[in-house]
Write a protein that holds these residues in place. Structure first.
Motif, mmCIF file in Angstrom:
data_model
loop_
_atom_site.group_PDB
_atom_site.id
_atom_site.type_symbol
_atom_site.label_atom_id
_atom_site.label_comp_id
_atom_site.label_asym_id
_atom_site.label_seq_id
_atom_site.Cartn_x
_atom_site.Cartn_y
_atom_site.Cartn_z
ATOM 1 N N ARG A 1 0.749 -1.215 -0.065
ATOM 2 C CA ARG A 1 0.031 -0.145 -0.142
ATOM 3 C C ARG A 1 0.811 1.222 -0.038
ATOM 4 O O ARG A 1 1.974 1.224 0.549
ATOM 5 C CB ARG A 1 -0.796 0.086 1.263
ATOM 6 N N THR A 2 0.464 2.389 -0.456
ATOM 7 C CA THR A 2 1.033 3.782 -0.618
ATOM 8 C C THR A 2 0.484 4.632 0.473
ATOM 9 O O THR A 2 1.082 5.525 0.695
ATOM 10 C CB THR A 2 0.942 4.181 -1.700
ATOM 11 N N ASP A 3 -0.548 4.224 1.145
ATOM 12 C CA ASP A 3 -1.440 5.175 2.154
ATOM 13 C C ASP A 3 -1.347 4.332 3.246
ATOM 14 O O ASP A 3 -1.916 3.296 3.386
ATOM 15 C CB ASP A 3 -2.563 5.558 1.458
ATOM 16 N N LEU A 4 -0.682 4.764 4.354
ATOM 17 C CA LEU A 4 -0.382 4.401 5.640
ATOM 18 C C LEU A 4 -1.634 5.228 6.724
ATOM 19 O O LEU A 4 -1.756 4.625 7.849
ATOM 20 C CB LEU A 4 0.819 4.502 6.365
ATOM 21 N N VAL A 5 -2.391 5.787 6.132
ATOM 22 C CA VAL A 5 -3.355 6.781 7.004
ATOM 23 C C VAL A 5 -4.549 5.920 6.985
ATOM 24 O O VAL A 5 -5.118 5.726 5.677
ATOM 25 C CB VAL A 5 -3.305 8.154 6.532
ATOM 26 N N THR A 6 -5.202 6.013 7.928
ATOM 27 C CA THR A 6 -6.856 5.458 7.988
ATOM 28 C C THR A 6 -7.552 6.460 8.561
ATOM 29 O O THR A 6 -7.074 7.375 9.290
ATOM 30 C CB THR A 6 -6.812 4.043 8.770
ATOM 31 N N PRO A 7 -9.262 6.220 8.326
ATOM 32 C CA PRO A 7 -9.983 7.159 9.272
ATOM 33 C C PRO A 7 -9.669 7.140 10.512
ATOM 34 O O PRO A 7 -9.518 6.281 11.148
ATOM 35 C CB PRO A 7 -11.138 6.750 8.762
ATOM 36 N N GLY A 8 -9.460 8.477 11.232
ATOM 37 C CA GLY A 8 -9.264 8.780 12.469
ATOM 38 C C GLY A 8 -7.843 8.670 12.973
ATOM 39 O O GLY A 8 -7.535 8.833 14.182
ATOM 40 N N THR A 9 -6.948 8.450 11.994
ATOM 41 C CA THR A 9 -5.448 8.680 12.402
ATOM 42 C C THR A 9 -4.964 9.900 12.894
ATOM 43 O O THR A 9 -5.461 11.056 12.257
ATOM 44 C CB THR A 9 -4.673 8.210 11.162
ATOM 45 N N GLN A 10 -4.384 10.042 13.928
ATOM 46 C CA GLN A 10 -3.882 11.259 14.609
ATOM 47 C C GLN A 10 -2.635 11.638 14.191
ATOM 48 O O GLN A 10 -1.701 10.771 13.691
ATOM 49 C CB GLN A 10 -3.875 11.259 15.886
ATOM 50 N N GLY A 11 -2.277 12.782 13.935
ATOM 51 C CA GLY A 11 -0.905 13.361 13.473
ATOM 52 C C GLY A 11 -1.009 14.179 12.387
ATOM 53 O O GLY A 11 -1.848 14.215 11.654
ATOM 54 N N THR A 12 -0.065 14.980 12.096
ATOM 55 C CA THR A 12 0.254 15.734 10.804
ATOM 56 C C THR A 12 0.512 14.870 9.740
ATOM 57 O O THR A 12 1.379 14.092 9.644
ATOM 58 C CB THR A 12 1.400 16.805 11.159
ATOM 59 N N ARG A 13 -0.409 15.244 8.695
ATOM 60 C CA ARG A 13 -0.238 14.385 7.418
ATOM 61 C C ARG A 13 0.912 14.666 6.694
ATOM 62 O O ARG A 13 1.273 15.755 6.660
ATOM 63 C CB ARG A 13 -1.402 14.787 6.704
ATOM 64 N N LEU A 14 1.642 13.814 6.189
ATOM 65 C CA LEU A 14 2.855 13.705 5.754
ATOM 66 C C LEU A 14 2.926 13.138 4.266
ATOM 67 O O LEU A 14 2.451 11.873 4.525
ATOM 68 C CB LEU A 14 4.144 13.285 6.289
ATOM 69 N N THR A 15 3.369 13.549 3.175
ATOM 70 C CA THR A 15 3.488 12.803 1.962
ATOM 71 C C THR A 15 5.118 12.979 1.670
ATOM 72 O O THR A 15 5.659 13.838 1.551
ATOM 73 C CB THR A 15 2.866 13.430 0.663
ATOM 74 N N VAL A 16 5.525 11.623 1.344
ATOM 75 C CA VAL A 16 7.022 11.395 1.198
ATOM 76 C C VAL A 16 7.161 11.102 -0.329
ATOM 77 O O VAL A 16 6.393 10.176 -0.736
ATOM 78 C CB VAL A 16 7.665 10.443 2.009
ATOM 79 N N SER A 17 7.964 11.791 -1.202
ATOM 80 C CA SER A 17 7.952 11.378 -2.583
ATOM 81 C C SER A 17 9.402 11.498 -3.017
ATOM 82 O O SER A 17 10.324 12.021 -2.590
ATOM 83 C CB SER A 17 7.127 12.076 -3.659
ATOM 84 N N GLY A 18 9.759 10.570 -4.204
ATOM 85 C CA GLY A 18 11.027 10.499 -4.895
ATOM 86 C C GLY A 18 11.190 9.793 -5.977
ATOM 87 O O GLY A 18 10.124 9.203 -6.377
ATOM 88 N N TYR A 19 12.385 9.538 -6.218
ATOM 89 C CA TYR A 19 12.941 8.601 -7.188
ATOM 90 C C TYR A 19 13.721 7.710 -6.469
ATOM 91 O O TYR A 19 14.539 7.750 -5.472
ATOM 92 C CB TYR A 19 13.273 9.203 -8.486
#
Length: 274
Positions: free
Chosen positions: A73-91
């Protein structure tokens, strides 16, 4: 080798811009930081010239919390997840600056309270790079726990090649200077996006590749840029400070205390040529 896998790093990014595709978060220069900020709707500058001499991303300890068989999976966030959302991308690149298609990336990290899920797979997951060697992870900014600075664990493996185990770090963290494992060469570039954050990092694997043409090389400066003093280990540098190293001028991107191995050319997250 198919045409996609023959693309150089510069070609990958130029093609993304031409297609109107958002490249990973703005990066500054070098293997880990290969792009520049997209600001005010303006197209970013082309990535710096790519060459065959990129050093592989360094290894770091796995730590005690790795679990095999994470879900894809590429998304580790689920409904109700606490914390500041973060997207990490690159090559993911090989030694000749060519993207690595179908490279495996297995991420794991602490939750907002600094705890790891050792019974299930919360904040654990693996994914594969696309034909351009790109990856993207949706998660949160991990919490802190005693003895460590903020970090994300990752294993990266090109098909049929050895596994690289390492960690990614956040800039301007107070504990970066006290964490004995921290290494500035593994700093991500991070920026705010509203209430969330975006980060980027490019991995260079020790994978031999055959470039299809002679890569461009940069021309060394003919004279030392004015201003600044010589870079010296043990010196505290503030953001905006100017130094010279090896006849090249550099600008400090974030405050830190210089250490051996953090010379400006080796740590593009801390220094920008200019």
């Amino acid at each position: 080798m198919d045409e996609d896998s023959k693309l150089s790093r510069k070609t990958v990014l130029r093609a993304a811009l031409a297609a109107g595709v958002a490249a990973p978060v703005a990066l500054i220069g070098g293997p880990a930081l290969a792009r520049t900020t997209v600001a005010g709707g303006q197209a970013p500058e082309l990535t710096p010239a790519c060459h065959d001499g990129d050093e592989p991303t360094i290894e770091q300890t796995e730590g005690p919390y790795f679990k095999p068989n994470s879900p894809e999976r590429t998304d580790l966030v689920t409904p109700g997840t606490q914390g500041t959302r973060l997207t990490v991308s690159g090559y993911v690149f090989g030694r000749a600056c060519l993207p690595v298609n179908r490279a495996l990336l297995d991420f794991w990290q602490a939750d907002v309270n600094g705890a790891y899920d050792n019974t299930g797979y919360t904040f654990r997951g693996h994914q594969y790079t696309d034909a351009q060697g790109a990856f993207r992870l949706s998660t949160i900014v991990p919490g802190l726990y005693p003895g460590r600075t903020r970090h994300i664990h990752v294993k990266v493996q090109a098909p049929g090649r050895p596994i690289l185990t390492t960690q990614l770090y956040f800039p301007n963290e107070p504990r970066n200077n006290t964490d004995t494992i921290f290494d500035a060469r593994l700093l991500m570039t991070v920026r705010d996006n509203g209430s969330a954050k975006e980060a980027a990092f490019d991995f260079v694997l020790n994978v031999p590749q055959n470039p299809t043409s002679t890569p461009p090389t940069s021309t060394p400066p003919t004279s030392t840029p004015p201003g600044g003093t010589s870079w010296t280990a043990g010196t505290s540098y503030a953001a905006g400070a100017r130094v010279t190293y090896g006849g090249q001028g550099y600008v400090c991107l974030q405050g830190h205390t210089a250490q051996p191995g953090w010379e400006p050319p080796a740590v593009p997250a801390l220094w920008r040529a200019g």
